[in-house]
Design a protein around this motif. Sequence first.
Motif, PDB file in Angstrom:
ATOM      1  N   ALA A   1       0.832  -1.206   0.000  1.00 19.90           N
ATOM      2  CA  ALA A   1       0.000   0.000   0.000  1.00 19.90           C
ATOM      3  C   ALA A   1       0.866   1.255   0.000  1.00 19.90           C
ATOM      4  N   GLN A   2       1.970   1.234   0.735  1.00 19.33           N
ATOM      5  CA  GLN A   2       2.869   2.390   0.769  1.00 19.33           C
ATOM      6  C   GLN A   2       3.473   2.658  -0.599  1.00 19.33           C
ATOM      7  N   VAL A   3       3.890   1.599  -1.268  1.00 12.89           N
ATOM      8  CA  VAL A   3       4.497   1.750  -2.591  1.00 12.89           C
ATOM      9  C   VAL A   3       3.480   2.305  -3.579  1.00 12.89           C
ATOM     10  N   VAL A   4       2.293   1.726  -3.592  1.00 10.46           N
ATOM     11  CA  VAL A   4       1.262   2.173  -4.527  1.00 10.46           C
ATOM     12  C   VAL A   4       0.807   3.591  -4.193  1.00 10.46           C
ATOM     13  N   ALA A   5       0.694   3.924  -2.921  1.00  9.51           N
ATOM     14  CA  ALA A   5       0.299   5.280  -2.533  1.00  9.51           C
ATOM     15  C   ALA A   5       1.298   6.306  -3.052  1.00  9.51           C
TER      16      ALA A   5
END
Length: 75
Positions: A29-33
């Motif tokens: 989620a952090q990467v995609v965010a």
Amino acid sequence: MCTWDDRFDQWKPQDSIKKWLRSLSAHGAQVVASVLREYPGSTRHFWELENDRRVDMEIRGAVQAAVAANGSDGG
């Protein structure tokens, strides 16, 4: 993904992307965010996720920022 979505704004692919975004958590989620923050034109299409508690906070934050930026520029 974001460039393609921003350019074509298609509902059916966006539904699939929303489902995928809801499934992400932790590092994913952090990467995609971080990618979503780079493409606010696409990210704002996912405004429905802005307050969805099933969505990771990082992704919600990216969506909230894109929606807020869109509102502030009159578009």
